[in-house]
Scaffold this motif. Structure first.
Motif, mmCIF file in Angstrom:
data_model
loop_
_atom_site.group_PDB
_atom_site.id
_atom_site.type_symbol
_atom_site.label_atom_id
_atom_site.label_comp_id
_atom_site.label_asym_id
_atom_site.label_seq_id
_atom_site.Cartn_x
_atom_site.Cartn_y
_atom_site.Cartn_z
ATOM 1 N N GLY A 148 -0.586 11.097 2.488
ATOM 2 C CA GLY A 148 -0.918 11.933 3.920
ATOM 3 C C GLY A 148 -0.637 11.072 4.962
ATOM 4 O O GLY A 148 -0.519 11.799 6.244
ATOM 5 N N GLY A 149 -1.279 9.676 4.917
ATOM 6 C CA GLY A 149 -1.570 8.878 6.067
ATOM 7 C C GLY A 149 -2.398 9.223 6.538
ATOM 8 O O GLY A 149 -3.477 8.615 7.384
ATOM 9 N N GLN A 150 -3.832 10.030 5.875
ATOM 10 C CA GLN A 150 -4.924 10.785 6.947
ATOM 11 C C GLN A 150 -6.122 9.731 6.876
ATOM 12 O O GLN A 150 -6.691 9.951 8.109
ATOM 13 N N SER A 151 -6.170 8.426 5.576
ATOM 14 C CA SER A 151 -7.173 7.879 5.937
ATOM 15 C C SER A 151 -6.365 6.636 5.765
ATOM 16 O O SER A 151 -7.435 5.964 6.706
ATOM 17 N N LEU A 152 -5.299 6.251 4.947
ATOM 18 C CA LEU A 152 -4.935 4.622 5.767
ATOM 19 C C LEU A 152 -4.245 4.346 7.120
ATOM 20 O O LEU A 152 -5.144 3.618 7.062
ATOM 21 N N VAL A 153 -4.178 5.843 7.676
ATOM 22 C CA VAL A 153 -3.633 5.562 9.524
ATOM 23 C C VAL A 153 -4.932 4.752 10.176
ATOM 24 O O VAL A 153 -4.993 3.951 10.508
ATOM 25 N N GLY A 198 -2.166 15.838 4.803
ATOM 26 C CA GLY A 198 -3.968 15.441 3.339
ATOM 27 C C GLY A 198 -3.052 15.075 2.521
ATOM 28 O O GLY A 198 -2.645 16.429 2.062
ATOM 29 N N THR A 199 -2.948 14.342 1.176
ATOM 30 C CA THR A 199 -2.437 15.172 -0.409
ATOM 31 C C THR A 199 -3.694 15.012 -1.424
ATOM 32 O O THR A 199 -5.095 13.827 -1.154
ATOM 33 N N VAL A 200 -3.800 15.683 -2.520
ATOM 34 C CA VAL A 200 -5.046 15.958 -3.050
ATOM 35 C C VAL A 200 -4.940 14.448 -3.956
ATOM 36 O O VAL A 200 -5.772 14.005 -3.875
ATOM 37 N N LYS A 217 1.129 -0.935 0.161
ATOM 38 C CA LYS A 217 0.315 0.029 0.056
ATOM 39 C C LYS A 217 0.575 0.857 -0.089
ATOM 40 O O LYS A 217 1.950 1.064 0.968
ATOM 41 N N VAL A 218 0.722 2.509 -0.910
ATOM 42 C CA VAL A 218 1.186 3.450 -1.083
ATOM 43 C C VAL A 218 0.465 4.126 0.781
ATOM 44 O O VAL A 218 -0.090 4.284 1.035
ATOM 45 N N LEU A 219 1.457 4.934 0.904
ATOM 46 C CA LEU A 219 1.709 5.171 1.918
ATOM 47 C C LEU A 219 1.835 7.088 1.509
ATOM 48 O O LEU A 219 3.340 8.220 0.923
HETATM 49 C C1 LIG Z 1 -11.072 13.400 10.690
HETATM 50 C C2 LIG Z 1 -11.462 12.713 9.577
HETATM 51 C C3 LIG Z 1 -12.268 13.484 8.390
HETATM 52 C C4 LIG Z 1 -12.420 13.942 6.912
HETATM 53 N N1 LIG Z 1 -12.978 14.411 6.208
HETATM 54 C C5 LIG Z 1 -13.150 14.804 5.389
HETATM 55 C C6 LIG Z 1 -13.340 14.958 3.761
HETATM 56 O O1 LIG Z 1 -14.191 15.973 4.706
HETATM 57 N N2 LIG Z 1 -13.267 14.880 3.071
HETATM 58 C C7 LIG Z 1 -13.123 14.365 2.923
HETATM 59 O O2 LIG Z 1 -12.410 14.854 1.144
HETATM 60 N N3 LIG Z 1 -11.973 13.324 3.427
HETATM 61 C C8 LIG Z 1 -11.877 14.009 4.190
HETATM 62 N N4 LIG Z 1 -10.989 13.218 5.113
HETATM 63 C C9 LIG Z 1 -9.780 12.778 4.852
HETATM 64 C C10 LIG Z 1 -8.500 12.933 3.477
HETATM 65 O O3 LIG Z 1 -8.433 13.837 3.446
HETATM 66 C C11 LIG Z 1 -7.607 12.031 3.235
HETATM 67 O O4 LIG Z 1 -6.225 13.126 3.705
HETATM 68 C C12 LIG Z 1 -7.812 11.673 1.986
HETATM 69 O O5 LIG Z 1 -8.571 10.763 2.153
HETATM 70 C C13 LIG Z 1 -6.131 10.625 1.890
HETATM 71 O O6 LIG Z 1 -4.870 11.147 1.827
HETATM 72 P P1 LIG Z 1 -3.571 11.165 2.177
HETATM 73 O O7 LIG Z 1 -3.008 11.825 1.802
HETATM 74 O O8 LIG Z 1 -3.330 11.859 3.701
HETATM 75 O O9 LIG Z 1 -3.729 9.449 1.583
HETATM 76 P P2 LIG Z 1 -3.183 8.475 2.650
HETATM 77 O O10 LIG Z 1 -4.018 8.017 3.890
HETATM 78 O O11 LIG Z 1 -1.486 8.205 3.162
HETATM 79 O O12 LIG Z 1 -3.568 7.261 1.371
HETATM 80 C C14 LIG Z 1 -4.806 6.683 1.710
HETATM 81 C C15 LIG Z 1 -5.307 5.779 -0.049
HETATM 82 O O13 LIG Z 1 -5.162 6.730 -0.901
HETATM 83 C C16 LIG Z 1 -3.601 5.901 -1.792
HETATM 84 N N5 LIG Z 1 -2.974 6.657 -1.655
HETATM 85 C C17 LIG Z 1 -3.045 7.563 -1.545
HETATM 86 N N6 LIG Z 1 -1.810 7.928 -1.797
HETATM 87 C C18 LIG Z 1 -1.129 7.230 -3.000
HETATM 88 C C19 LIG Z 1 -1.126 7.545 -4.543
HETATM 89 N N7 LIG Z 1 -0.320 8.847 -4.898
HETATM 90 N N8 LIG Z 1 -0.321 6.555 -5.622
HETATM 91 C C20 LIG Z 1 -1.319 5.256 -5.068
HETATM 92 N N9 LIG Z 1 -2.013 5.750 -3.947
HETATM 93 C C21 LIG Z 1 -2.013 6.362 -3.090
HETATM 94 C C22 LIG Z 1 -3.780 5.135 -0.018
HETATM 95 O O14 LIG Z 1 -2.603 3.667 -0.253
HETATM 96 C C23 LIG Z 1 -4.700 4.647 0.911
HETATM 97 O O15 LIG Z 1 -5.109 3.567 -0.271
HETATM 98 C C24 LIG Z 1 -10.820 13.116 6.550
HETATM 99 C C25 LIG Z 1 -10.286 12.161 7.286
HETATM 100 C C26 LIG Z 1 -10.487 12.006 8.515
HETATM 101 C C27 LIG Z 1 -9.247 11.361 9.369
#
Ligand SMILES: Cc1cc2nc3c(=O)[nH]c(=O)nc-3n(C[C@H](O)[C@H](O)[C@H](O)COP(=O)(O)OP(=O)(O)OC[C@H]3O[C@@H](n4cnc5c(N)ncnc54)[C@H](O)[C@@H]3O)c2cc1C
Length: 281
Positions: A33-38, A109-111, A29-31
């Motif tokens: 920002g970790g905001q959803s994965l963690v 969190g990343t776009v 799994k790619v990590l």
């Molecule tokens: C309390 C809470 C509220 C939230 N509210 C919202 C909201 O209102 N709206 C909203 O849209 N989101 C919300 N989120 C989610 C947040 O926006 C996350 O930042 C976003 O969904 C995932 O981005 P990330 O960079 O953290 O990804 P990660 O958590 O690192 O990864 C998420 C998933 O995507 C995959 N992934 C990530 N990057 C890549 C890549 N480059 N290539 C392939 N796979 C990849 C990972 O393997 C994993 O499966 C919330 C999260 C929390 C904890």
């Protein structure tokens, strides 16, 4: 609860990311920002064997605006895009970003992570579909680019293969005569939406050349519809809602309630996009 054990690697190049993912097979799994994965790991909703952290990879944190495209690399944080003046070239993105969770989440969190996560109620997948964004993937077979309309395959599911990584998202910048609207209804600010819409209208003189609505939170993925012929017809938006909203009702709102939300938001934000388009014609 704690996450199940996993291996952690932090490659320095894109080639190494691809190699690690290929080695890991369906355990990787790619990590980002970790905001959803963690949270997924912590609640044991997923138990990947290997986390491939992409945050050290050179170049993935780049954001460029060139030739009518805003290119956002895989590790660019949502908050950075929100604050960068170049993002004003993609007004729909700046309208939607403040609705993504809370500021603290957006700082990590990343776009691209939001796109790859593909939550049906997330804002950025709908923005990508409404604008016709292009998503660049890299994998062992080379790189490929997928249009947003073909990227989302279902709830939390995309066409990214286990051994591929999303490298960047390319959002078209606004053209002359193009206006945008965005709105959502959530129980509290920062919660995922019960229903939301992103809208885009393009005019050429007095003619409406394009008018699209992308709905989110109402199906298993973003749903985009051409609304050029129903711009001034609220009844037609109510009819459209029956076709667009196919989520089952839950404790937060019935299917009927979500249809009503969609119809009202879609009609209102299409009108707002039309008005904005006429202003910049
Ligand atoms: C309390 C809470 C509220 C939230 N509210 C919202 C909201 O209102 N709206 C909203 O849209 N989101 C919300 N989120 C989610 C947040 O926006 C996350 O930042 C976003 O969904 C995932 O981005 P990330 O960079 O953290 O990804 P990660 O958590 O690192 O990864 C998420 C998933 O995507 C995959 N992934 C990530 N990057 C890549 C890549 N480059 N290539 C392939 N796979 C990849 C990972 O393997 C994993 O499966 C919330 C999260 C929390 C904890």
């Amino acid at each position: 609860m704690k996450a199940a054990p996993f291996a952690y690697v932090r490659p320095a190049t894109l080639d190494d990311v691809v190699a690690e993912l290929a080695d890991a097979g369906d355990e990787g799994k790619v990590l980002a920002g970790g905001q959803s994965l963690v949270p997924v790991l912590a609640m044991r909703l997923g138990r990947p064997g290997v986390l491939v952290d992409i945050n050290e990879v050179d170049g993935l944190d780049a954001m460029d605006e060139v030739d009518g495209v805003l290119r956002v690399g895989a590790t660019v944080r949502q908050r950075r895009v929100e604050r960068d003046p170049r993002s004003r070239t993609v007004p729909l993105l700046t309208k939607a970003l403040p609705f993504v969770g809370h500021r603290e989440l957006r700082s990590r969190g990343t776009v691209c992570g939001s796109l790859a996560h593909a939550d049906p109620a997330a804002e950025l997948p709908a923005v990508a579909c409404c604008l016709g964004a292009r998503l660049e993937l890299a994998g062992p077979r080379g790189s490929r680019t997928v249009g947003a309309a073909d990227f989302f395959a279902g709830a939390m599911t995309t066409v990214v293969a286990d051994d591929e990584v999303l490298v960047a998202a390319e959002f078209p910048t606004a053209r002359r005569g193009e206006g945008f609207g965005f709105a959502e209804i959530a129980r509290r600010h920062g919660d995922f939406a019960l229903a939301g819409v992103a809208t885009r209208v393009r005019t050429d003189g007095d003619d409406v050349v394009e008018a699209v609505v992308t709905a989110f939170g109402v199906s298993d993925r973003p749903v985009t519809r051409d609304v050029r012929d129903i711009l001034d017809d609220p009844a037609a938006f109510r009819e459209l809602a029956r076709n667009v909203v196919d989520t089952a009702g839950d404790g937060h709102g019935s299917t009927g309630y979500r249809r009503r939300l969609f119809a009202v938001l879609a009609a209102r934000e299409t009108a707002a996009a039309y008005a904005a388009a006429k202003e910049v014609a």
